[in-house]
Design a protein around this motif. Sequence first.
Motif: not given
Length: 190
Positions: A41-52
């Motif tokens: 969840n934490l890494v998934g959120n980082a992926i989701k909320y970080t621009d390409p």
Amino acid sequence: GAIASLQPHTEEKRHEVALTTPARAVHVAGDPARIEQVVLNLVGNAIKYTDPGGRIEVAVEDDGDHATLRVRDNGIGMSAEMLERVFDLFSQAERGLARSQGGLGVGLTIVQRLVELHGGSIDARSDGPNLGSEFLVRLPLGHLQKTTMSPPARREERPPSAARILVVDDRVDCADSMADLLRMHGHQVH
């Protein structure tokens, strides 16, 4: 394992992921599947909320009595107001339509409860919008033997009687997260 399972998402967004672990294995007392759920969840959120093209740092540290998991990104960050409610149920960062990826806003609430059930703590930090975010999870060190956790104490916000609930969602991860949250509140979920 959690980082490896998210690799297709990090590759799709061209994120640089840096993983730092101590030389010796760090063991915490708890349910490996739930600990992995916290990391996912934490890494998934980082992926989701970080621009390409962004950077995500994941580090595990042993400070003697606790293991610390640090997930830091250079993503959209959070305002002071958002930091105050980041673990609240149904709370999500403001995002424009171009950034929208759905979600129910239950993931961090579940993460917080799982960490607390393992005798740990979680903290969120950000210097502000567009300045990235950092989540710190501290869990007590444990032994290799399997540990059983006692069920959570009843909380006042639980309903007086459990309901039978059917969760339906096109996104399996959202359905699973919602089901987990509802179970934590004493409901029977399918």
